[in-house]
Enzyme design. Structure first.
Site, PDB file in Angstrom:
ATOM      1  N   HIS A 109       0.784  -1.091   0.027  1.00 51.68           N
ATOM      2  CA  HIS A 109       0.046   0.051  -0.083  1.00 51.68           C
ATOM      3  C   HIS A 109       0.842   1.141   0.099  1.00 51.68           C
ATOM      4  O   HIS A 109       2.108   1.398   0.550  1.00 51.68           O
ATOM      5  CB  HIS A 109      -0.831   0.080   1.081  1.00 51.68           C
ATOM      6  CG  HIS A 109      -0.120   0.211   2.548  1.00 51.68           C
ATOM      7  ND1 HIS A 109       0.150   1.247   3.133  1.00 51.68           N
ATOM      8  CD2 HIS A 109       0.471  -0.704   3.218  1.00 51.68           C
ATOM      9  CE1 HIS A 109       1.187   0.915   4.237  1.00 51.68           C
ATOM     10  NE2 HIS A 109       1.002  -0.514   4.233  1.00 51.68           N
ATOM     11  N   HIS A 145      12.192  -0.665 -12.591  1.00 54.42           N
ATOM     12  CA  HIS A 145      11.977  -2.103 -12.945  1.00 54.42           C
ATOM     13  C   HIS A 145      12.016  -2.801 -11.529  1.00 54.42           C
ATOM     14  O   HIS A 145      12.980  -2.972 -10.896  1.00 54.42           O
ATOM     15  CB  HIS A 145      13.012  -2.877 -13.769  1.00 54.42           C
ATOM     16  CG  HIS A 145      12.881  -4.047 -14.281  1.00 54.42           C
ATOM     17  ND1 HIS A 145      13.751  -4.840 -14.872  1.00 54.42           N
ATOM     18  CD2 HIS A 145      12.097  -5.175 -13.741  1.00 54.42           C
ATOM     19  CE1 HIS A 145      13.343  -6.225 -15.168  1.00 54.42           C
ATOM     20  NE2 HIS A 145      12.284  -6.185 -14.497  1.00 54.42           N
TER      21      HIS A 145
END
Ligand SMILES: CC(C)(COP(=O)(O)OP(=O)(O)OC[C@H]1O[C@@H](n2cnc3c(N)ncnc32)[C@H](O)[C@@H]1OP(=O)(O)O)[C@@H](O)C(=O)NCCC(=O)NCCS
Length: 205
Positions: free
Chosen positions: A133, A142
């Site tokens: 979250h 990446h």
């Protein structure tokens, strides 16, 4: 079904094309890469050098840059300019309704993206990665297979987090920093530096 042109024909492209097919929202009409020396049509797809990209701009609804190297991906996005990018989400990815996935990004198989996470443009969330979250990722990053980005982490532009690395809550990763495979990052990282180990330490050149 919307048309998409893929830029890049390497290993990452192979995985991205599989995701696009499984998602089932886009038809891959062409692949551009400078490893192709001339235009060629095979079946329903064309192959052509990337340097010819301007001539295909009216032939597609979307573009997708399937190049694993963050800096190269960001440079290609700059070259392509103002085009529409596809957002690719594999059907096995679990993405919160309150997460934001910006265009040009790919969310690979069996990943989880939790509430209020923001995944910036042209970012790769690779196989099995977990984005907790309130994580904010700038762009062209990446996150490698099975990496875990815990709550509230902020990730800069072009950051590469290696396979199975863990980034502890609220940590901030500076632009272009690289995290080695298997590292546990417990403190903020400086831009353009590489960190490895548990706890992660800066790799001195
Ligand atoms: C961290 C990394 C970028 C370093 O690459 P590099 O700059 O070429 O560094 P080197 O391989 O020369 O290694 C330098 C030192 O760091 C060590 N090292 C490298 N990677 C390490 C890692 N992940 N964990 C711990 N130590 C590591 C090496 O053993 C070497 O130590 P030494 O100087 O004592 O011999 C690379 O090893 C890595 O982990 N990349 C992530 C790969 C990945 O997950 N890819 C996902 C693709 S989908």
């Amino acid at each position: 079904m919307k048309n998409v042109i893929i830029v890049g024909a390497g290993g990452h492209s192979k995985v991205a094309q599989e995701c696009i097919q499984q998602q089932g929202e886009h038809k891959i009409v062409g692949i551009l890469d400078n490893k192709f020396t001339a235009y060629e049509k095979i079946g329903e797809q064309f192959y052509a050098p990337f340097t010819d990209f301007e001539q295909f701009k009216n032939e597609t609804d979307y573009w997708f840059i399937a190049i694993g190297d963050n800096k190269v991906r960001a440079k290609v996005a700059e070259q392509l300019g103002d085009v529409a990018y596809a957002t690719i989400i594999h059907p096995t990815a679990i993405v919160s309704r309150t997460a934001t996935i910006e265009p040009g990004s790919i969310i690979m198989p069996v990943t989880v993206v939790q509430p209020d996470a923001i995944i910036g443009r042209h970012t790769i969330i690779n196989t099995g990665a977990i984005i907790e979250h309130d994580v904010i990722i700038a762009e062209s990053a990446h996150i490698s297979p099975r990496a875990t980005i815990t709550g509230g982490v902020k990730i800069g532009t072009c950051v590469h987090v290696g396979a199975a690395a863990v980034v502890n809550p609220q940590v901030q990763l500076g632009d272009y920093s690289i995290i080695g495979a298997g590292a546990v990052v417990t403190a903020n990282t400086e831009p353009h530096q590489t960190y490895v180990g548990i706890p992660a330490r800066k790799l001195e050149k």
